[in-house]
Design an enzyme around this catalytic site. Structure first.
Site, PDB file in Angstrom:
ATOM      1  N   ASP A 105       0.864  -1.171   0.000  1.00  0.00           N
ATOM      2  CA  ASP A 105       0.000   0.000   0.000  1.00  0.00           C
ATOM      3  C   ASP A 105       0.913   1.237   0.000  1.00  0.00           C
ATOM      4  OD1 ASP A 105      -2.362   1.684   0.577  1.00  0.00           O
ATOM      5  OD2 ASP A 105      -1.484   1.820   2.581  1.00  0.00           O
ATOM      6  N   ASP A 127      -1.462  -0.760   5.929  1.00  0.00           N
ATOM      7  CA  ASP A 127      -1.659  -0.194   7.266  1.00  0.00           C
ATOM      8  C   ASP A 127      -3.115  -0.116   7.701  1.00  0.00           C
ATOM      9  OD1 ASP A 127      -2.206   2.007   5.364  1.00  0.00           O
ATOM     10  OD2 ASP A 127      -2.362   3.223   7.191  1.00  0.00           O
TER      11      ASP A 127
END
Length: 214
Positions: A9, A169
């Site tokens: 990400d 995250d």
């Protein structure tokens, strides 16, 4: 454990983009006569792409008659100011360099619009990220947590899912990894805390990029 392919990400994982996102959100809101949000409020809004970010930030969301104008203002402002305060988290450049030196495949998949995703990766990680894929649903590639961007990144690198890991995250990243059939590692320096991630199914954590060295 060592993997052959590392799919990351972007926001909250490789880059701390929160300050610039919040600045563009509040610029757009104030320009259109809407109340601003605190940094922490914006932190809780991110993760599902910039349209949903603005739907959460604008009073009454997309039902607000000024939503489209505010969203357009946000996009223009963010493309011009996405590098004002955004920086890699400590240890990230060294991690990516280490992975490349080890011959690993590296990719970024993000719900940030595709142009911004590619621009940020080119600026910060030009030599250490093989492929960057952002949101471009108009081309039939659904945004996360659908697996489409992950599958697109694997395709562009010419590799399969075997030996790949997804690193993020947020709860969106946990779901993305599951939908892609990949193991997920959740980082603890990003926009969500450990309790939140655990509640949303996280089982593997790292608190420092050094822990991802293979």
């Amino acid at each position: 454990m060592s993997y052959d392919t590392y799919i990351f990400d972007l926001d909250g994982t490789l880059l701390n983009t929160l300050g610039d996102l919040a600045a563009s959100v509040n610029y757009a809101l104030q320009k259109h006569g809407m109340p601003p949000h605190s940094l922490d409020e914006v932190r809780r809004m991110v993760g599902n792409g910039v349209r949903l970010l603005m739907e959460r930030a604008v009073p009454d969301g997309s039902q607000n008659p000024l939503f489209d104008a505010a969203f357009a203002t946000f996009r223009q402002h963010y493309m011009e100011h996405s590098l004002d305060t955004t920086r890699p988290y400590d240890g990230i450049p060294e991690l990516l360099r280490h992975l490349k030196d080890k011959g690993k495949h590296t990719a970024v998949v993000s719900n940030k619009f595709d142009a911004a995703t590619k621009s940020l990766c080119s600026h910060f990680f030009q030599d250490t990220v093989d492929v960057a894929v952002g949101e471009h649903e108009a081309e039939g590639i659904r945004k996360k947590p659908a697996p489409d961007t992950v599958l697109e990144a694997l395709s562009q690198m010419g590799v399969g899912p075997e030996g790949a890991v997804y690193i993020g995250d947020s709860e969106v990243d946990i779901a993305t990894a599951k939908n892609s059939g990949l193991p997920c590692i959740s980082v603890l320096w990003g926009f969500r805390d450990r309790d939140f991630l655990t509640t949303h199914g996280a089982t593997s954590f790292v608190s420092s990029p050094n822990e991802l060295f293979c």
